[in-house]
Design a protein around this motif. Structure first.
Motif, PDB file in Angstrom:
ATOM      1  N   ALA B  42       0.833  -1.202   0.000  1.00 14.10           N
ATOM      2  CA  ALA B  42       0.000   0.000   0.000  1.00 14.10           C
ATOM      3  C   ALA B  42       0.861   1.243   0.000  1.00 14.10           C
ATOM      4  CB  ALA B  42      -0.925  -0.007   1.215  1.00 14.10           C
ATOM      5  N   TYR B  45       2.441   1.940  -3.363  1.00 13.39           N
ATOM      6  CA  TYR B  45       1.459   2.394  -4.337  1.00 13.39           C
ATOM      7  C   TYR B  45       1.058   3.850  -4.072  1.00 13.39           C
ATOM      8  CZ  TYR B  45      -2.041   2.000  -7.912  1.00 13.39           C
ATOM      9  OH  TYR B  45      -2.733   2.171  -9.076  1.00 13.39           O
ATOM     10  N   VAL B  46       0.769   4.121  -2.806  1.00  9.25           N
ATOM     11  CA  VAL B  46       0.357   5.488  -2.462  1.00  9.25           C
ATOM     12  C   VAL B  46       1.492   6.466  -2.727  1.00  9.25           C
ATOM     13  CG1 VAL B  46      -0.341   7.002  -0.571  1.00  9.25           C
ATOM     14  CG2 VAL B  46      -1.368   4.743  -0.801  1.00  9.25           C
ATOM     15  N   GLN B  50      -0.046   8.772  -5.377  1.00  5.26           N
ATOM     16  CA  GLN B  50      -0.698   9.865  -4.657  1.00  5.26           C
ATOM     17  C   GLN B  50       0.338  10.881  -4.191  1.00  5.26           C
ATOM     18  OE1 GLN B  50      -4.130   9.512  -4.076  1.00  5.26           O
ATOM     19  NE2 GLN B  50      -4.466   7.334  -4.295  1.00  5.26           N
ATOM     20  N   VAL B  54       1.415  14.910  -5.491  1.00  2.80           N
ATOM     21  CA  VAL B  54       1.300  15.988  -4.494  1.00  2.80           C
ATOM     22  C   VAL B  54       2.608  16.774  -4.421  1.00  2.80           C
ATOM     23  CG1 VAL B  54       1.090  16.458  -2.027  1.00  2.80           C
ATOM     24  CG2 VAL B  54      -0.506  14.893  -3.131  1.00  2.80           C
ATOM     25  N   TYR B 239     -12.465   8.972  12.476  1.00  2.00           N
ATOM     26  CA  TYR B 239     -12.385   8.788  11.025  1.00  2.00           C
ATOM     27  C   TYR B 239     -13.430   9.629  10.310  1.00  2.00           C
ATOM     28  CZ  TYR B 239     -12.815   6.700   6.438  1.00  2.00           C
ATOM     29  OH  TYR B 239     -12.883   6.528   5.086  1.00  2.00           O
ATOM     30  N   ILE B 246     -11.891  16.758   5.431  1.00  3.75           N
ATOM     31  CA  ILE B 246     -11.113  16.730   4.193  1.00  3.75           C
ATOM     32  C   ILE B 246     -12.020  16.876   2.974  1.00  3.75           C
ATOM     33  CG2 ILE B 246      -9.678  15.251   2.729  1.00  3.75           C
ATOM     34  CD1 ILE B 246      -8.289  14.260   5.221  1.00  3.75           C
ATOM     35  N   PHE B 295      -4.347  22.930   2.247  1.00  3.83           N
ATOM     36  CA  PHE B 295      -3.835  21.673   2.781  1.00  3.83           C
ATOM     37  C   PHE B 295      -3.364  21.857   4.232  1.00  3.83           C
ATOM     38  CE2 PHE B 295       0.022  19.153   3.560  1.00  3.83           C
ATOM     39  CZ  PHE B 295      -0.448  17.865   3.385  1.00  3.83           C
ATOM     40  N   ILE B 299      -5.053  19.987   7.472  1.00  3.49           N
ATOM     41  CA  ILE B 299      -4.289  19.141   8.392  1.00  3.49           C
ATOM     42  C   ILE B 299      -4.380  19.710   9.805  1.00  3.49           C
ATOM     43  CG2 ILE B 299      -1.988  18.260   8.950  1.00  3.49           C
ATOM     44  CD1 ILE B 299      -3.221  17.000   6.474  1.00  3.49           C
TER      45      ILE B 299
ATOM     46  N   ALA C  76      -5.300  -2.320   1.004  1.00  2.00           N
ATOM     47  CA  ALA C  76      -5.533  -1.215   1.926  1.00  2.00           C
ATOM     48  C   ALA C  76      -5.911  -1.729   3.312  1.00  2.00           C
ATOM     49  CB  ALA C  76      -6.625  -0.293   1.380  1.00  2.00           C
ATOM     50  N   THR C  97       1.355  10.518   6.663  1.00  2.00           N
ATOM     51  CA  THR C  97       1.751  10.969   5.324  1.00  2.00           C
ATOM     52  C   THR C  97       0.791  10.427   4.279  1.00  2.00           C
ATOM     53  OG1 THR C  97       4.023  10.890   6.081  1.00  2.00           O
ATOM     54  CG2 THR C  97       3.680  11.109   3.715  1.00  2.00           C
ATOM     55  N   ILE C  98       0.469   9.141   4.405  1.00  2.00           N
ATOM     56  CA  ILE C  98      -0.446   8.519   3.440  1.00  2.00           C
ATOM     57  C   ILE C  98      -1.794   9.223   3.454  1.00  2.00           C
ATOM     58  CG2 ILE C  98      -1.805   6.435   3.034  1.00  2.00           C
ATOM     59  CD1 ILE C  98       0.639   4.785   3.714  1.00  2.00           C
ATOM     60  N   ILE C  99      -2.330   9.458   4.648  1.00  3.23           N
ATOM     61  CA  ILE C  99      -3.657  10.066   4.745  1.00  3.23           C
ATOM     62  C   ILE C  99      -3.640  11.498   4.219  1.00  3.23           C
ATOM     63  CG2 ILE C  99      -5.523  10.718   6.324  1.00  3.23           C
ATOM     64  CD1 ILE C  99      -4.832   7.660   5.902  1.00  3.23           C
ATOM     65  N   SER C 100      -2.542  12.215   4.512  1.00  2.98           N
ATOM     66  CA  SER C 100      -2.533  13.638   4.180  1.00  2.98           C
ATOM     67  C   SER C 100      -2.587  13.876   2.667  1.00  2.98           C
ATOM     68  CB  SER C 100      -1.309  14.323   4.769  1.00  2.98           C
ATOM     69  OG  SER C 100      -0.137  13.804   4.174  1.00  2.98           O
ATOM     70  N   THR C 101      -2.216  12.873   1.875  1.00  5.18           N
ATOM     71  CA  THR C 101      -2.271  13.080   0.422  1.00  5.18           C
ATOM     72  C   THR C 101      -3.695  13.347  -0.065  1.00  5.18           C
ATOM     73  OG1 THR C 101      -2.479  10.715   0.011  1.00  5.18           O
ATOM     74  CG2 THR C 101      -0.270  11.633  -0.071  1.00  5.18           C
ATOM     75  N   THR C 102      -4.691  12.946   0.736  1.00  2.00           N
ATOM     76  CA  THR C 102      -6.069  13.156   0.292  1.00  2.00           C
ATOM     77  C   THR C 102      -6.533  14.593   0.516  1.00  2.00           C
ATOM     78  OG1 THR C 102      -6.838  12.422   2.421  1.00  2.00           O
ATOM     79  CG2 THR C 102      -6.807  10.794   0.666  1.00  2.00           C
ATOM     80  N   VAL C 149      -5.280   1.734  -4.480  1.00  2.00           N
ATOM     81  CA  VAL C 149      -5.140   1.773  -3.023  1.00  2.00           C
ATOM     82  C   VAL C 149      -5.569   3.167  -2.582  1.00  2.00           C
ATOM     83  CG1 VAL C 149      -3.603   1.560  -1.053  1.00  2.00           C
ATOM     84  CG2 VAL C 149      -3.207   0.168  -3.086  1.00  2.00           C
ATOM     85  N   LEU C 150      -6.726   3.245  -1.934  1.00  2.00           N
ATOM     86  CA  LEU C 150      -7.234   4.544  -1.509  1.00  2.00           C
ATOM     87  C   LEU C 150      -6.824   4.786  -0.053  1.00  2.00           C
ATOM     88  CD1 LEU C 150     -10.737   4.247  -3.153  1.00  2.00           C
ATOM     89  CD2 LEU C 150      -8.967   5.884  -3.776  1.00  2.00           C
ATOM     90  N   PRO C 151      -6.087   5.877   0.196  1.00  2.00           N
ATOM     91  CA  PRO C 151      -5.627   6.164   1.558  1.00  2.00           C
ATOM     92  C   PRO C 151      -6.760   6.142   2.576  1.00  2.00           C
ATOM     93  CG  PRO C 151      -4.598   7.670   0.019  1.00  2.00           C
ATOM     94  CD  PRO C 151      -5.593   6.873  -0.766  1.00  2.00           C
ATOM     95  N   MET C 152      -7.941   6.609   2.168  1.00  2.00           N
ATOM     96  CA  MET C 152      -9.047   6.644   3.122  1.00  2.00           C
ATOM     97  C   MET C 152      -9.412   5.251   3.629  1.00  2.00           C
ATOM     98  SD  MET C 152      -9.987   9.372   4.181  1.00  2.00           S
ATOM     99  CE  MET C 152     -10.036  11.140   3.956  1.00  2.00           C
ATOM    100  N   ASN C 153      -9.244   4.254   2.781  1.00  2.00           N
ATOM    101  CA  ASN C 153      -9.550   2.889   3.216  1.00  2.00           C
ATOM    102  C   ASN C 153      -8.521   2.380   4.217  1.00  2.00           C
ATOM    103  OD1 ASN C 153     -11.926   2.544   1.802  1.00  2.00           O
ATOM    104  ND2 ASN C 153     -10.851   1.921  -0.074  1.00  2.00           N
ATOM    105  N   ILE C 154      -7.274   2.798   4.039  1.00  2.00           N
ATOM    106  CA  ILE C 154      -6.237   2.423   5.007  1.00  2.00           C
ATOM    107  C   ILE C 154      -6.592   3.018   6.369  1.00  2.00           C
ATOM    108  CG2 ILE C 154      -3.796   2.616   5.582  1.00  2.00           C
ATOM    109  CD1 ILE C 154      -3.215   2.831   2.580  1.00  2.00           C
ATOM    110  N   PHE C 155      -6.976   4.292   6.331  1.00  2.00           N
ATOM    111  CA  PHE C 155      -7.383   5.007   7.541  1.00  2.00           C
ATOM    112  C   PHE C 155      -8.570   4.295   8.195  1.00  2.00           C
ATOM    113  CE2 PHE C 155      -8.767   9.559   9.020  1.00  2.00           C
ATOM    114  CZ  PHE C 155      -8.519   9.202  10.332  1.00  2.00           C
ATOM    115  N   LEU C 156      -9.558   3.995   7.377  1.00  2.00           N
ATOM    116  CA  LEU C 156     -10.764   3.337   7.871  1.00  2.00           C
ATOM    117  C   LEU C 156     -10.425   2.006   8.545  1.00  2.00           C
ATOM    118  CD1 LEU C 156     -13.862   3.276   7.943  1.00  2.00           C
ATOM    119  CD2 LEU C 156     -13.830   2.292   5.665  1.00  2.00           C
TER     120      LEU C 156
END
Lengths: 444, 314, 276
Positions: B42, B45-46, B50, B54, B239, B246, B295, B299, C76, C97-102, C149-156
């Motif tokens: 993961a 990939y991110v 992603q 950014v 969450y 966000i 952003f 945060i 995820a 870091t992963i979450i903040s990309t969203t 891989v959606l960061p939000m799903n990792i968070f969830l």
């Protein structure tokens, strides 16, 4: 470049074999009308069209595409992109070098592409057209130039005229056969036509001009030109609307919506983009509204029982000519990075050839670019098109300058403040002027 | 598939490190490595799809760049950020965005929590209710925005219903006083279902034994909610709140259709401004700077809200 | 209970209008306030079906969405599990870091992502350096790219597993179970509500997205459902009837997916979620 005789391609594209045979006989390069054009076989031309009009999609991706492919032996790859999404896709495409060979756009967007060297000048190609052709297109061509260079080949003309309800005129004691001839008279008629309920709220507007975002700038531009003013200086370097003419136009515009003698309601509503059946004229919530040719056609189709008529563009008193926003409509542009530019031009030329152009313009319900099209059945049989064609010299385009979209939005913002009574007309224009001058300067 | 490649790797690590250290420490270390391996696919990939875009955007925020121009971005230092400081429209957009989030978020979460508790019981037809409440989340924002556009229009549903109670017609989206609230109401409606479903899943993660133990101790319904449900729901609540902050602070599509940022800029959100700057004015440097200021604020507020929800970290 | 009925009704009102408009002839759309169309028609559905080729678009979207659901449910969820149950040094920083990309608007990341999709090595005629071809542009794989891989799903998943009891893992470790087995055989089966949410949310997210498919695809063959519907959203000429008909059609698969998945939410309380 000279492999392909340009004027021949347009003519050869014409479906009528007899007609094309006559024309082609004079052109040595295209000896066989049915044969594919030399040099284009196996090439693919990518074209993006703006808008998602179903009739246009069916026409372009159907018969027009088939004819062009049969004519040239090339493959035509057409994608339709809605106006709202076009800029997004083009930005991505130019960033990655995957932008289409030919794309459609409005004249207002051309300057920003041109100044970045993304567009192929069409002057040399146009010079290859016959003089008759150039003359026939003379009304449309200037709208596609930036700094004197032709970049855009318009496919239709646009304009805005007031459509009015004759029955409402009679009911208010006005003569529908003698509509107002100045904006002052329009205002007087509008006051007679306005209907209010017991609480004083307007239930039928005497006159509606667009007052939604972007529409505000368009309405103001029309009034400004009809007062003898202009948006930018003649060299397009600075704003010119902060003038007595500008104040007169904006005060007139503002007064339509405000005060006890207001004639328009509600301010800010987007009637232009409402479905035909929900248009103020159809719902009888307005007696006069500004409309585009397509809009007028759709309203008449939706409410055939109404006696709707079209008013010529009117000036303010003391000014010779009235103007509204219009002129060259969207057209086709050739990508400077295209590897098949000659094929790209062949397509543009095909689209503006008399028969294809007529078929296309009729399909989208627009106003033809060619002067000769005034004699076609399409124009002859439609009072709406007759009116728009007759007024074609009274349609003024927005300036083709880099940064125009931003200029338009900035002006729009200040107009909104004046319309809402936040600032006076003079203050709004005075405040807009330096902001727009700086946008124009940084965009050059 | 990458999934299957993890267990052998994990076990081999265990074997490799298994000889020397005493058991607790070995297990601790083994879990470390396994944890990393679980995260690795993961994270990679991110990172690629992603994070890199950014960072690219961050670099652009210090440049003058339009994709229409040939050649790359021109470095301009902090110019874009300095420009934002003196841009009243950006300041206004930040305020509008803040108001929007603060209006939608508490109302949505509160109603969604009540609904989640109501439909977290096995009764006949519960699936129908859950689906009905979830429906708004399924339908595309564009389509529902168009329906609401009509509901808010002069002779639309909202005015028709209010007329029944004797109210006069209002131009909900054309009045600077009401436009943002009208957009907020739509967004509350749209966000309700997703928040409810998440909180429902959170409720499901609370072990039933806790409730049984609570009942044995004679706790009432309120006490069960206060001392078992709420603490147990906390991770999911965090969450939901962070996700809402966000997403809501990037509100765009509904604004685009309902009001186009008007009237008088009263609904111009930051993301609406960013979209205009990037794709209407082709100014990606300035758009990126706008995005990174947003952003930082997102945060910041997310961390603040997490702190206040979690209280002290354990 | 009355509150529930009332709220469900209120929530459904706008949706009822969508259905009503879908069955109303285009000329009458948004005319009088009438919940039941006076002249109901199937013409809008026909238009949506034929002009927008919505079936093809829905098939494309389904392929993309189901792939995304699958990859997120595994990759995820696995990562989120590790962040909650197997934290390592620096794991929280990685997580944040992963979450903040969203939190960066798509407008900014759209073009870099587009350049990347075009430059994927060995795809679409590209060489090993990602040059020469069109990469994943105008392919369904290209449409999937940002969502796998959606960061939000990792968070969830992290939040969900942070409530899960650790005793099960400890007991299994004493029994000598590997970490993968503990995740796959013990915790994953307990996380059915989580998987249900990940599946539904990922599906909806992909199904409803517009901007990315818009730039990455051109041809009708790669159109997703929202792109097909956009045909009726023409600026200045919105076709409400076909649009709503298309939107209703596009909603059906998601409703089915949700109905199927929502049972996962019942299981916990009814059965007792953890049987130790």
């Amino acid at each position: 470049m000279k492999v392909f005789t340009r004027s021949a391609s347009a003519r050869a594209a014409v479906g009528l074999a007899a007609a094309s045979a006559i024309v082609l006989s004079g052109c040595a390069a295209a000896a066989e009308p049915e044969a594919a054009q030399e040099g284009f076989e196996g090439q693919t031309l990518t074209v993006w069209f703006p808008g998602t009009n179903q009739v246009e999609i069916d026409l372009v991706t159907g018969p027009l595409k088939d004819k062009f492919e049969a004519e040239t032996g090339a493959t035509l790859d057409v994608t339709f992109v809605d106006w709202g999404d076009l800029s997004t896709k083009l930005n991505a495409g130019f960033a990655a070098g995957t932008a289409p060979d030919v794309f459609g756009h409005g004249p207002a967007a051309v300057a920003d592409f041109a100044i970045n060297g993304r567009l192929e000048p069409l002057d040399d190609y146009i010079a290859g057209l016959e003089q008759d052709d150039i003359d026939d297109l003379s009304a449309a061509l200037p709208g596609g130039t930036v700094g004197g260079v032709q970049y855009l080949m318009p496919l239709s003309m646009q304009g805005n005229l007031i459509v009015y309800d004759a029955a409402d005129f009679e009911e208010a004691g006005l003569d529908p056969d003698a509509p107002p001839t100045t904006w002052e008279e329009v205002r007087e008629a509008a006051e007679a036509l306005t209907v209010r309920d017991a609480s004083g709220t307007i239930t039928r507007s005497g006159l509606l001009l667009p007052s939604q975002p972007i529409g505000r700038q368009q309405s103001f531009a029309a009034l400004l030109a009809s007062a003898g003013g202009s948006q930018l200086t003649s060299d397009d370097l600075e704003s010119a609307f902060a003038s007595p003419e500008g104040e007169k136009a904006l005060e007139f515009y503002t007064s339509l919506f405000s005060g006890d003698d207001a004639v328009s309601y509600p301010l800010g509503a987007d009637y232009i983009n409402a479905p035909a059946a929900q248009q103020p004229l159809v719902l009888d919530t307005a007696s006069m509204t500004m409309q585009t040719p397509n809009g007028a056609n759709q309203i008449i189709a939706a409410a055939p029982e109404l006696d709707l008529r079209i008013m010529d563009a009117v000036p303010f008193e003391g000014v010779d000519e009235g103007y509204t926003l219009g002129g060259s409509g969207p057209g086709l542009i050739l990508n400077a990075d295209s590897e098949v530019k000659d094929l790209g031009w062949a397509f543009i030329e095909y689209m503006i050839s008399p028969e294809i152009s007529a078929e296309y313009v009729q399909g989208i319900g627009g106003v033809p670019t060619r002067a000769s099209a005034a004699d076609t059945d399409y124009v002859q049989n439609s009072p709406v098109l007759q009116a728009f064609v007759a007024n074609s010299s009274n349609f003024l385009p927005n300036p083709n300058v880099p940064g125009w979209v931003q200029v338009r939005d900035a002006l729009d913002k200040y107009l909104e403040q004046a319309l809402n009574g936040v600032t006076s007309a003079a203050d709004a224009l005075a405040a807009a002027s330096p902001e727009i001058d700086s946008i124009l300067e940084s965009a050059r | 598939m990458s999934v299957n490649s993890v267990p052998p790797a994990a076990t081999s690590t265990v074997a490799a490190g298994g000889a020397r250290p005493p058991l607790p420490r070995r297990r601790w270390k083994r879990q470390h490595v396994v944890g990393m391996l679980f995260v690795l696919p993961a994270a990679l990939y991110v990172l690629t799809f992603q994070f890199v875009p950014v960072i690219y955007g961050l670099v652009l925020s210090f440049t003058d760049y339009t994709p229409l121009r040939r050649g790359g971005p021109d470095f301009v230092g902090l110019e874009n950020y300095a420009g934002l400081l003196t841009d009243p429209e950006y300041g206004n957009a930040l305020l509008v965005t803040g108001r929007y989030v603060l209006t939608v978020l508490p109302i949505t979460v509160a109603i969604a929590l009540i609904l989640a508790l109501l439909v977290n019981r096995p009764f006949r037809g519960v699936g129908i209710f859950r689906s009905a409440l979830y429906l708004p989340h399924i339908v595309s924002l564009t389509s529902v925005s168009l329906v609401w556009l009509w509901m808010y229009s002069q002779n639309g549903l909202v005015n028709e219903v209010l007329n029944l109670f004797g109210a006069t017609d209002q131009l909900w989206l054309l009045d600077p006083e009401s436009a943002l609230n009208a957009a907020s109401a739509m967004r509350i409606w749209k966000a309700l279902g997703s928040n409810m479903v998440l909180l429902l899943a959170g409720l499901q993660s609370i072990p039933n034994e806790l409730y049984e133990a609570g009942r044995v101790d004679g706790a009432g319904r309120w006490a069960l909610f206060r001392y078992i449900t709420l603490p147990g729901l906390r991770p999911m609540l965090v969450y939901v709140v962070v996700m809402d902050i966000i997403y809501l602070s990037q509100g765009f599509a509904e604004i685009f259709i309902l009001t186009r940022g008007g009237p008088l800029g009263s609904t111009t959100t930051v993301n609406y401004l960013i979209y205009t700057e990037a794709f209407q004015y082709n100014d990606f440097g300035s758009a990126s700077a706008m995005a990174f200021v947003l952003f930082a604020l997102i945060i910041g507020f997310s961390v603040l809200s997490v702190r206040s929800l979690v209280g002290r970290q354990k | 209970m009355i509150f529930l009925y009332l709220l469900s009704f209120l929530v459904l009102v706008p949706f009822m209008w969508m259905i009503s408009i879908a069955f109303t002839p285009e000329e009458q759309a948004f005319g009088q306030v009438a919940l039941i169309p006076t002249d109901p028609t199937l013409g809008n559905f026909e238009t949506a079906w034929i002009d927008a080729n919505i079936f093809r678009a829905m098939t494309n979207s389904a392929i993309v969405a189901l792939t995304v659901v699958l990859s997120n449910s595994v990759i995820a969820v696995m990562a989120g599990y590790a962040f909650a149950m197997l934290p390592f040094r620096g794991s929280f920083a990685v997580f944040v870091t992963i979450i903040s990309t969203t939190a960066i608007p798509v407008s900014v990341t759209l073009i870099p992502l587009f350049l990347m999709a075009r430059g994927i090595p060995l795809a679409g005629g590209n060489d090993i350096f990602g040059q020469g071809g069109s990469g994943l542009l105008d392919t369904l794989a290209g449409v999937m790219l940002p969502y796998l891989v959606l960061p939000m799903n990792i968070f969830l998943a992290r939040q969900y597993f942070s409530m899960a009891p650790t005793e099960l893992a400890e007991a299994a470790r004493i029994d000598g179970a590997g970490e993968w087995a503990i995740f796959a055989r013990i915790y994953l089966p307990l996380a059915r509500p989580l998987i249900a949410v990940v599946a539904v949310f990922s599906f909806v997210g992909v199904w409803d997205d517009f901007l990315w498919p818009l730039v990455v695809t051109n041809s009708a063959e790669a159109q997703t459902v929202q792109l097909a519907l956009a045909r009726f959203l023409a600026t200045g000429n919105i076709q409400y009837g076909p649009l709503m008909a298309g939107a209703v059609l596009a909603t059906i698969p998601v409703v089915i997916l949700f109905l199927f998945n929502q049972r996962a939410f019942v299981s916990g309380l009814a059965d007792g979620s953890v049987k130790g």
